[in-house]
Write a protein that holds these residues in place. Structure first.
Motif, mmCIF file in Angstrom:
data_model
loop_
_atom_site.group_PDB
_atom_site.id
_atom_site.type_symbol
_atom_site.label_atom_id
_atom_site.label_comp_id
_atom_site.label_asym_id
_atom_site.label_seq_id
_atom_site.Cartn_x
_atom_site.Cartn_y
_atom_site.Cartn_z
ATOM 1 N N ILE A 149 -32.325 36.620 -38.620
ATOM 2 C CA ILE A 149 -30.987 35.602 -39.020
ATOM 3 C C ILE A 149 -29.979 36.556 -38.613
ATOM 4 C CG2 ILE A 149 -29.851 35.148 -40.980
ATOM 5 C CD1 ILE A 149 -32.761 34.515 -42.318
ATOM 6 N N LEU A 150 -29.847 37.568 -38.769
ATOM 7 C CA LEU A 150 -28.634 38.826 -38.634
ATOM 8 C C LEU A 150 -27.983 38.630 -37.325
ATOM 9 C CD1 LEU A 150 -30.312 42.152 -40.028
ATOM 10 C CD2 LEU A 150 -27.823 40.911 -41.429
ATOM 11 N N LEU A 151 -28.701 38.989 -36.167
ATOM 12 C CA LEU A 151 -28.635 38.117 -34.362
ATOM 13 C C LEU A 151 -28.050 36.539 -34.931
ATOM 14 C CD1 LEU A 151 -31.489 39.058 -32.632
ATOM 15 C CD2 LEU A 151 -29.006 40.030 -32.039
ATOM 16 N N PHE A 152 -28.462 35.873 -35.728
ATOM 17 C CA PHE A 152 -28.142 34.245 -35.505
ATOM 18 C C PHE A 152 -26.566 34.184 -36.336
ATOM 19 C CE2 PHE A 152 -27.350 30.650 -37.481
ATOM 20 C CZ PHE A 152 -27.543 29.466 -35.571
ATOM 21 N N PHE A 153 -26.166 34.826 -37.061
ATOM 22 C CA PHE A 153 -25.578 35.756 -37.178
ATOM 23 C C PHE A 153 -23.882 35.756 -36.493
ATOM 24 C CE2 PHE A 153 -27.218 33.060 -41.122
ATOM 25 C CZ PHE A 153 -26.517 31.872 -41.039
ATOM 26 N N LYS A 154 -25.077 37.166 -35.848
ATOM 27 C CA LYS A 154 -24.427 38.509 -34.914
ATOM 28 C C LYS A 154 -23.290 38.840 -36.238
ATOM 29 C CE LYS A 154 -23.326 35.205 -31.417
ATOM 30 N NZ LYS A 154 -24.064 35.357 -30.127
ATOM 31 N N VAL A 155 -24.009 39.843 -37.597
ATOM 32 C CA VAL A 155 -23.233 40.733 -37.628
ATOM 33 C C VAL A 155 -24.920 41.783 -37.712
ATOM 34 C CG1 VAL A 155 -22.528 39.131 -39.128
ATOM 35 C CG2 VAL A 155 -24.930 40.019 -39.773
ATOM 36 N N GLU A 156 -25.448 42.226 -36.854
ATOM 37 C CA GLU A 156 -26.536 43.126 -37.268
ATOM 38 C C GLU A 156 -25.667 44.776 -36.867
ATOM 39 O OE1 GLU A 156 -25.936 41.885 -32.686
ATOM 40 O OE2 GLU A 156 -26.124 40.333 -34.572
ATOM 41 N N LYS A 157 -24.429 44.839 -36.219
ATOM 42 C CA LYS A 157 -23.963 45.998 -36.135
ATOM 43 C C LYS A 157 -23.201 46.625 -37.808
ATOM 44 C CE LYS A 157 -23.300 45.934 -31.285
ATOM 45 N NZ LYS A 157 -22.693 46.036 -30.315
ATOM 46 N N LYS A 158 -23.471 45.316 -38.434
ATOM 47 C CA LYS A 158 -22.940 45.866 -39.386
ATOM 48 C C LYS A 158 -23.749 46.471 -40.587
ATOM 49 C CE LYS A 158 -19.189 42.357 -38.698
ATOM 50 N NZ LYS A 158 -18.674 41.250 -39.815
ATOM 51 N N VAL A 159 -24.360 47.972 -40.482
ATOM 52 C CA VAL A 159 -25.563 47.898 -40.922
ATOM 53 C C VAL A 159 -25.707 48.177 -42.333
ATOM 54 C CG1 VAL A 159 -25.488 50.158 -40.268
ATOM 55 C CG2 VAL A 159 -27.648 48.927 -40.706
ATOM 56 N N MET A 160 -24.505 48.601 -43.175
ATOM 57 C CA MET A 160 -24.194 49.292 -44.339
ATOM 58 C C MET A 160 -23.448 48.146 -45.467
ATOM 59 S SD MET A 160 -24.219 52.719 -44.130
ATOM 60 C CE MET A 160 -25.069 52.257 -45.726
ATOM 61 N N PRO A 161 -23.056 47.149 -44.825
ATOM 62 C CA PRO A 161 -23.450 46.027 -46.142
ATOM 63 C C PRO A 161 -24.874 45.226 -45.804
ATOM 64 C CG PRO A 161 -21.555 46.071 -44.929
ATOM 65 C CD PRO A 161 -21.936 47.056 -43.981
ATOM 66 N N ILE A 162 -25.344 45.297 -44.227
ATOM 67 C CA ILE A 162 -26.516 44.384 -45.185
ATOM 68 C C ILE A 162 -27.531 44.967 -45.958
ATOM 69 C CG2 ILE A 162 -28.334 44.019 -43.168
ATOM 70 C CD1 ILE A 162 -26.053 43.641 -40.993
ATOM 71 N N VAL A 163 -27.613 46.670 -45.630
ATOM 72 C CA VAL A 163 -28.757 47.065 -46.167
ATOM 73 C C VAL A 163 -28.453 47.403 -47.585
ATOM 74 C CG1 VAL A 163 -29.556 48.511 -44.577
ATOM 75 C CG2 VAL A 163 -27.996 49.817 -45.734
ATOM 76 N N LEU A 164 -27.497 47.961 -48.036
ATOM 77 C CA LEU A 164 -26.740 47.457 -49.261
ATOM 78 C C LEU A 164 -27.034 46.275 -50.125
ATOM 79 C CD1 LEU A 164 -23.647 49.939 -49.292
ATOM 80 C CD2 LEU A 164 -26.091 50.709 -50.230
#
Length: 350
Positions: A149-164
């Motif tokens: 899903i992260l790949l699909f929306f191209k947000v995989e590099k936004k690691v801190m918002p993702i994990v929080l």
């Protein structure tokens, strides 16, 4: 430390985790399910069940690295399938066959759900598992879906918002289940992998530390994950998580080079087929040995050795060659076809 060495050390950790799980199942877990004795070794190996936590931390590290390198969601899915399914399908067929021919009724399932198991989505379809250890594959598959899903929306590099966001959602799910404790909240907690999300997040954070160096924000998230474990799992669970965090810290700082020994790396190499085939087939063999009076721990040790050998055979003659063939075929399809070079016919003037 070079990338190659680091990954051999992590592979060795995976191998040790798999071996710990095998020893736990052949001693403590076998006694719980079928009775009998393991020569007093059940207490020694009872902590082997925590090896699964280490699997998930390693998966967080490796899979997050993978999604940063693949070209698309389909590329990620195809490569994961090549990695997982060859050994898995073989293990499902082998385990189902052995258990069907054995006399332990509680391990048996019907043919139709066994066929569903070939998809690796049996938990999502509500089908019983061919082998109990496959529950971890559902957790892994859920993690892969989240990464896709992260790949699909191209947000995989936004690691801190993702994990929080992920850890916050897990906290909410845990609190709702703790306050209501219904079948629905239990189901949501299970299929959201809220009980294991912090493990994957720890792995992701260590990958970020490896890539970007020591930064307080990464260690703060790791500390938060250990606190999460303490709050929602158990003190014992949190202690093992903290120990695994310490091990990863030492690895990325080049302090555990002994893990690169050929023996330990070998166990890492065969860890996946070892994990897939050991439990129910091992229970069948242990049960038969105990019926025949072979209860001494040496016979359990011999079974562990035989299981390791079987895992190597599967790796060498099933997993590795099938993966190589699939990757070769896939890479061949990705190569652009050369343009045909031809000569145009001269146009006749009228």
């Amino acid at each position: 430390m070079s990338q190659r060495k680091r990954f051999t050390e992590i592979d060795a950790l995976r191998g040790l985790a798999a071996l710990a799980v095998v020893l736990f199942h052949y001693t403590t877990r076998y006694e719980e399910r079928f009775g009998g004795e393991s020569g007093g070794y059940s207490e020694i190996f009872s902590f082997g069940e925590f090896g699964v936590q280490l699997f998930f931390i390693i998966s967080g590290f490796v899979i997050y690295m993978s999604i940063l390198k693949v070209k698309s969601v389909s590329d990620f899915a195809i490569k994961r399938s090549f990695r997982l399914y060859p050994a898995y399908i073989f293990a499902v067929v082998l385990t189902f066959t052995v258990v069907t021919l054995a006399s332990i009724e509680q391990l048996k399932i019907d043919l139709l759900p066994a066929l569903v198991n070939l998809t690796m989505f049996q938990d999502f379809f509500g089908a019983p598992r061919v082998d109990g250890v496959y529950w971890t594959l559902r957790v892994e598959m859920t993690f892969y879906i989240l990464m896709a899903i992260l790949l699909f929306f191209k947000v995989e590099k936004k690691v801190m918002p993702i994990v929080l966001t992920w850890i916050s959602a897990s906290v909410i799910i845990q609190l709702i289940h703790r306050s209501m404790d219904t079948d629905l909240t239990a189901l949501i907690r299970e299929f959201s992998i809220a009980s294991f999300s912090h493990m994957f997040i720890i792995g992701i954070m260590f990958y970020c530390i490896w890539q970007h160096g020591d930064q307080l924000k990464y260690y703060a998230v790791i500390a938060l994950c250990v606190i999460y474990d303490l709050a929602f799992m158990s003190i014992e669970n949190a202690l093992f998580t903290a120990a695994f965090v310490a091990a990863f810290y030492l690895i990325i700082n080049n302090k555990m080079q002994f893990l690169s020994s050929p023996v330990l790396v070998f166990f890492g190499t065969i860890s996946y087929p070892l994990y897939l085939i050991h439990q129910n087939i091992g229970y069948v063999i242990l049960n038969k040995m105990h019926e025949m009076g072979y209860t001494h721990p040496i016979f359990t040790a011999m079974l562990v050795g035989a299981t390791i050998l079987a895992a190597y055979i599967i790796f060498r003659y099933v997993e590795q060659p099938v993966q190589n063939a699939l990757y070769k075929l896939y890479k061949g399809q990705q190569k652009p076809r050369p343009k045909k070079v031809g000569f145009k016919q001269p146009v006749k003037k009228i």
